[in-house]
Design an enzyme around this catalytic site. Structure first.
Site, PDB file in Angstrom:
ATOM      1  N   TYR A  51       0.850  -1.195   0.000  1.00  0.00           N
ATOM      2  CA  TYR A  51       0.000   0.000   0.000  1.00  0.00           C
ATOM      3  C   TYR A  51       0.880   1.238   0.000  1.00  0.00           C
ATOM      4  CZ  TYR A  51      -3.302   3.575   1.453  1.00  0.00           C
ATOM      5  OH  TYR A  51      -4.057   4.719   1.505  1.00  0.00           O
ATOM      6  N   ASP A  65      -0.439  16.127   5.255  1.00  0.00           N
ATOM      7  CA  ASP A  65      -1.382  15.399   4.399  1.00  0.00           C
ATOM      8  C   ASP A  65      -2.638  16.244   4.202  1.00  0.00           C
ATOM      9  OD1 ASP A  65      -2.686  13.414   2.964  1.00  0.00           O
ATOM     10  OD2 ASP A  65      -3.394  12.384   4.765  1.00  0.00           O
ATOM     11  N   ASP A  92      -2.983   5.368  -2.773  1.00  0.00           N
ATOM     12  CA  ASP A  92      -3.888   6.394  -2.260  1.00  0.00           C
ATOM     13  C   ASP A  92      -4.036   7.482  -3.319  1.00  0.00           C
ATOM     14  OD1 ASP A  92      -5.172   8.408  -0.866  1.00  0.00           O
ATOM     15  OD2 ASP A  92      -3.802   8.385   0.842  1.00  0.00           O
ATOM     16  N   ASP A  94      -6.191  10.035  -2.991  1.00  0.00           N
ATOM     17  CA  ASP A  94      -6.791  11.210  -2.354  1.00  0.00           C
ATOM     18  C   ASP A  94      -8.156  11.515  -2.988  1.00  0.00           C
ATOM     19  OD1 ASP A  94      -4.854  11.542  -0.429  1.00  0.00           O
ATOM     20  OD2 ASP A  94      -3.751  13.095  -1.493  1.00  0.00           O
ATOM     21  N   HIS A 119      -7.451   3.986  -4.527  1.00  0.00           N
ATOM     22  CA  HIS A 119      -8.692   4.363  -3.863  1.00  0.00           C
ATOM     23  C   HIS A 119      -8.877   5.874  -3.944  1.00  0.00           C
ATOM     24  CE1 HIS A 119      -7.027   5.935  -0.051  1.00  0.00           C
ATOM     25  NE2 HIS A 119      -6.317   4.823   0.095  1.00  0.00           N
ATOM     26  N   GLU A 121     -11.392   9.150  -2.583  1.00  0.00           N
ATOM     27  CA  GLU A 121     -12.194   9.466  -1.405  1.00  0.00           C
ATOM     28  C   GLU A 121     -13.163  10.610  -1.660  1.00  0.00           C
ATOM     29  OE1 GLU A 121      -9.373  12.255   1.342  1.00  0.00           O
ATOM     30  OE2 GLU A 121      -8.505  10.342   0.664  1.00  0.00           O
ATOM     31  N   CYS A 129      -6.482  13.870   6.793  1.00  0.00           N
ATOM     32  CA  CYS A 129      -6.422  12.464   7.156  1.00  0.00           C
ATOM     33  C   CYS A 129      -7.808  12.038   7.623  1.00  0.00           C
ATOM     34  CB  CYS A 129      -5.398  12.245   8.268  1.00  0.00           C
ATOM     35  SG  CYS A 129      -5.516  10.625   9.062  1.00  0.00           S
ATOM     36  N   ARG A 162     -13.581   5.225  -1.394  1.00  0.00           N
ATOM     37  CA  ARG A 162     -13.517   5.446   0.053  1.00  0.00           C
ATOM     38  C   ARG A 162     -14.576   6.463   0.455  1.00  0.00           C
ATOM     39  NH1 ARG A 162      -8.349   8.254   3.201  1.00  0.00           N
ATOM     40  NH2 ARG A 162      -9.633   9.812   4.260  1.00  0.00           N
ATOM     41  N   GLU A 192     -13.914   4.599   5.884  1.00  0.00           N
ATOM     42  CA  GLU A 192     -12.805   5.143   6.667  1.00  0.00           C
ATOM     43  C   GLU A 192     -13.251   5.573   8.062  1.00  0.00           C
ATOM     44  OE1 GLU A 192     -10.001   5.175   7.534  1.00  0.00           O
ATOM     45  OE2 GLU A 192      -8.754   6.777   6.721  1.00  0.00           O
ATOM     46  N   ASN A 215      -8.755  -0.058   7.350  1.00  0.00           N
ATOM     47  CA  ASN A 215      -7.545   0.731   7.581  1.00  0.00           C
ATOM     48  C   ASN A 215      -7.127   0.598   9.038  1.00  0.00           C
ATOM     49  OD1 ASN A 215      -5.519   2.625   7.735  1.00  0.00           O
ATOM     50  ND2 ASN A 215      -6.847   4.400   7.459  1.00  0.00           N
TER      51      ASN A 215
END
Length: 307
Positions: A51, A65, A92, A94, A119, A121, A129, A162, A192, A215
């Site tokens: 990952y 982040d 990721d 985002d 993924h 989101e 985060c 996500r 998440e 996660n």
């Protein structure tokens, strides 16, 4: 041997190999590994997929982040991990770096770099985060449009949607969003920042037959669960996204403190990977053997003593 010869490269696309791993009954365990050396160490430990966390990549660059890194930044990390390991990598993505066209560009760039899965989101920029407070959610229909765009752009890339909705819209909102994203073309769902075993179990119960990602990040809102526990709760995949970075950063912090305090690294030697161990990890001698003009390196054993 290092993966530098064409005959050594996998024949199947990374996305297909990722799907094959998910067809097995056991949960797919993916530790975070956003650098080539981390990927090699994870592979050496027996992991079959990896990952790549946006938080880990951002922190490595000295950034928070908050959605500040770019598609090209991430693609650079993907290329080095895939080249080093040839393992399927979940990345990721985002928020997709923009709207539908930006998402399509991200998908093509990541897949061309060698990613197996991504993924996406449903937060708005500037994103946070998933385990922090006051996240701003995108309209569910806008997120579904991004999922549909990603589906249209991908060739083999496995697509995970996500949702961060559980914190602000409750379980009903998270489930409704997940169903909409599946209808738009997602292959799997990533709920998440669920905060209890009961929430994980309820989400899985309300998503029968759907591949789900859990996660297991430290210092967040999710209690500690093992891979086996997530599997029993109905999850097909689990990630430990930033664990490797936390360990490495703490070790570097202690190293620099020791140098500043003691004027050298002599008290830290026992915590270091030796030169020989490093060369074995990166297949140093295998690379040397590919070039007949190179004389095989003799690795020094230990260190000279003059005290």
């Amino acid at each position: 041997m290092p993966y530098v010869i064409a005959d050594d490269l996998p024949d199947a696309p990374a996305g297909q190999r990722f799907r094959a791993l998910l067809e097995r009954p056991q949960i797919l365990r993916m530790p975070g590994a956003h650098l080539g050396i981390a990927g090699l160490l994870a592979k050496q430990a027996g992991f079959e997929a990896l990952y790549m966390s946006g938080a880990a990549m951002s922190a490595t660059m000295g950034l928070p982040d908050l959605g500040m890194i770019t598609v090209d930044d991430v693609a650079w990390h993907i290329r080095q991990v895939v080249r080093a390991t040839q393992l399927p990598v979940l990345v990721d993505g985002d928020t997709g770096y923009g709207e539908a066209l930006n998402v399509m560009h991200m998908v093509r760039s990541f897949e061309e770099a060698g990613a197996a899965a991504v993924h996406l989101e449903d937060q708005l920029l500037p994103k946070k985060c998933g385990h922090l407070n006051d996240k701003k959610l995108a309209d569910a229909r806008d997120m579904a449009a991004k999922v549909a765009a990603a589906r249209k752009a991908r060739k083999h890339l496995y697509l995970i949607a996500r949702t961060d909705a559980a914190a602000s819209e409750g379980m009903d909102g998270a489930v409704a969003r997940a169903r909409l994203y599946l209808e738009a073309g997602a292959d799997a769902i990533f709920p998440e920042a669920l905060t209890t075993r009961e929430m994980f179990e309820e989400f899985a119960r309300r998503m029968p037959g759907v591949k789900l990602l859990a996660n297991m990040t430290e210092f967040g809102r999710t209690p500690f669960f093992t891979a086996e526990e997530f599997e029993a709760m109905g999850y097909s995949m689990v990630i430990w996204p930033v664990s490797h970075l936390r360990i490495a950063a703490k070790a570097m912090e202690e190293l620099y403190a020791a140098i500043g305090r003691e004027g050298g690294t002599h008290t830290m030697i026992g915590r270091m990977q030796t030169r020989n161990e490093l060369y074995q990890t990166i297949a140093y001698h295998d690379y040397e053997a590919l070039d007949s003009t190179l004389v095989k390196t003799v690795v020094p054993e230990g260190m000279p003593q003059d005290r």
